[in-house]
Design an enzyme around this catalytic site. Structure first.
Site, PDB file in Angstrom:
ATOM      1  N   GLY A 128       0.802   1.029  -3.801  1.00 52.18           N
ATOM      2  CA  GLY A 128       0.724  -0.397  -3.522  1.00 52.18           C
ATOM      3  C   GLY A 128      -0.611  -1.052  -3.783  1.00 52.18           C
TER       4      GLY A 128
ATOM      5  N   GLU B 103       9.958  -0.036  -1.762  1.00 52.51           N
ATOM      6  CA  GLU B 103       9.465   1.124  -2.504  1.00 52.51           C
ATOM      7  C   GLU B 103       9.384   2.352  -1.604  1.00 52.51           C
ATOM      8  OE1 GLU B 103       5.703   2.295  -5.462  1.00 52.51           O
ATOM      9  OE2 GLU B 103       5.778   0.351  -4.454  1.00 52.51           O
TER      10      GLU B 103
END
Length: 294
Positions: free
Chosen positions: A144, A157
């Site tokens: 991220g 995710e």
């Protein structure tokens, strides 16, 4: 590229636990030494190693009929491209891809991988993703750090990574180490983001700075005029460590306890296989449970 916000500063506050508390314990060290199983193959350079990692991931772990989580990043893009090639040539059939980002959905559509929605899938057989950094031995990773696009979601995710029956994380060797450096993205409730940021700043005082991530332009002291808002309506705080992170699992546990923290980019407590690339080639390390022989 946008500049980060001015970090919070608290001159008279004290870290609630010392930096030494982030050092790994003896039991964790022994576990790290016991888990990994390593194999190596030599390649010419970094680009060929990346391609080899993509091919290895598809050829070794993906079988016809699987539902596959599609990650984001350079290595994941190459893996998606190779997976599409195997589908076009008939080597693999009946694959459904579950994209973790707008970028991976776009790449999969280009190469003809049929796509499904995470919410509609009761099972994900396999998933792969790029890791930004990974703690050597434990295989705890950070995702991220990249700038999010459109409706991308760290929450989705991580959910796909956790839901997968088997997981591969692809990482460059220089980012696979003990004492990780850099930032950890933290999703926070946007309404009271400043209070949450101050609590995180107090927690890691002297070891990290906290910035609210902007979507465009230059960030100001409060995250700028255009702070990034995720598809779920959250802000992202980048917790930028100014000293090595000695125990990533402890950092994640501390973040989990803070009110207002929704999710963060630390991927832990998930058995996985790390495919590690370098200019010399690639190798794999895993923390999968040992299979007893009968």
């Amino acid at each position: 590229m946008a500049s980060p916000a001015i970090p919070f500063s608290h001159g008279n506050l004290h870290l609630p636990f010392s930096r030494a508390s982030f050092a790994p314990t003896d039991s964790l060290v022994s576990t790290r030494r016991r888990f990994p199983l390593v194999t190596r193959s030599c390649l010419a350079d970094a680009s060929s190693a990346l391609l080899q990692a993509a091919k290895h991931t598809v050829d070794t772990y993906i079988k016809s009929g699987m539902v596959v989580g599609l990650g984001s990043g350079n290595a994941s893009d190459m893996t998606i491209q190779y997976l599409g090639r195997q589908l076009r040539t008939g080597v693999l059939k009946d694959i459904i891809g579950i994209p973790m980002s707008v970028a991976s959905a776009s790449e999969a559509a280009k190469v003809g991988i049929p796509l499904g929605h995470y919410q509609d899938c009761s099972q994900i057989d396999f998933a792969f993703d790029d890791a930004d950094v990974m703690e050597e031995g434990t295989l705890i990773a950070v995702i991220g750090r990249r700038r999010l696009q459109g409706k991308e979601s760290i929450i989705q995710e991580k959910s796909i990574l956790k839901a997968a029956d088997k997981l591969v994380l692809i990482i460059q060797e220089k980012q696979y180490r003990c004492g990780l450096e850099g930032s950890i993205p933290v999703l926070v409730q946007s309404l009271n983001w400043m209070e949450t940021a101050e609590e995180i700043d107090d927690l890691f005082l002297g070891d990290a700075e906290v910035w609210r991530r902007p979507s465009i332009g230059h960030a100001g002291p409060l995250g700028g005029d255009f702070p990034l808002v995720t598809s779920e309506g959250h802000n992202i705080l980048d917790v930028i460590f100014t000293s090595p992170i000695l125990n990533l699992a402890e950092v994640a546990e501390s973040l989990d306890k803070i009110d207002g923290v929704v999710e963060h980019g630390v991927v832990s407590k998930i058995p996985c296989i790390a495919v590690i690339t370098s200019e010399r080639g690639m190798y794999t390390v895993d923390n999968l449970p040992a299979v007893s022989e009968r």
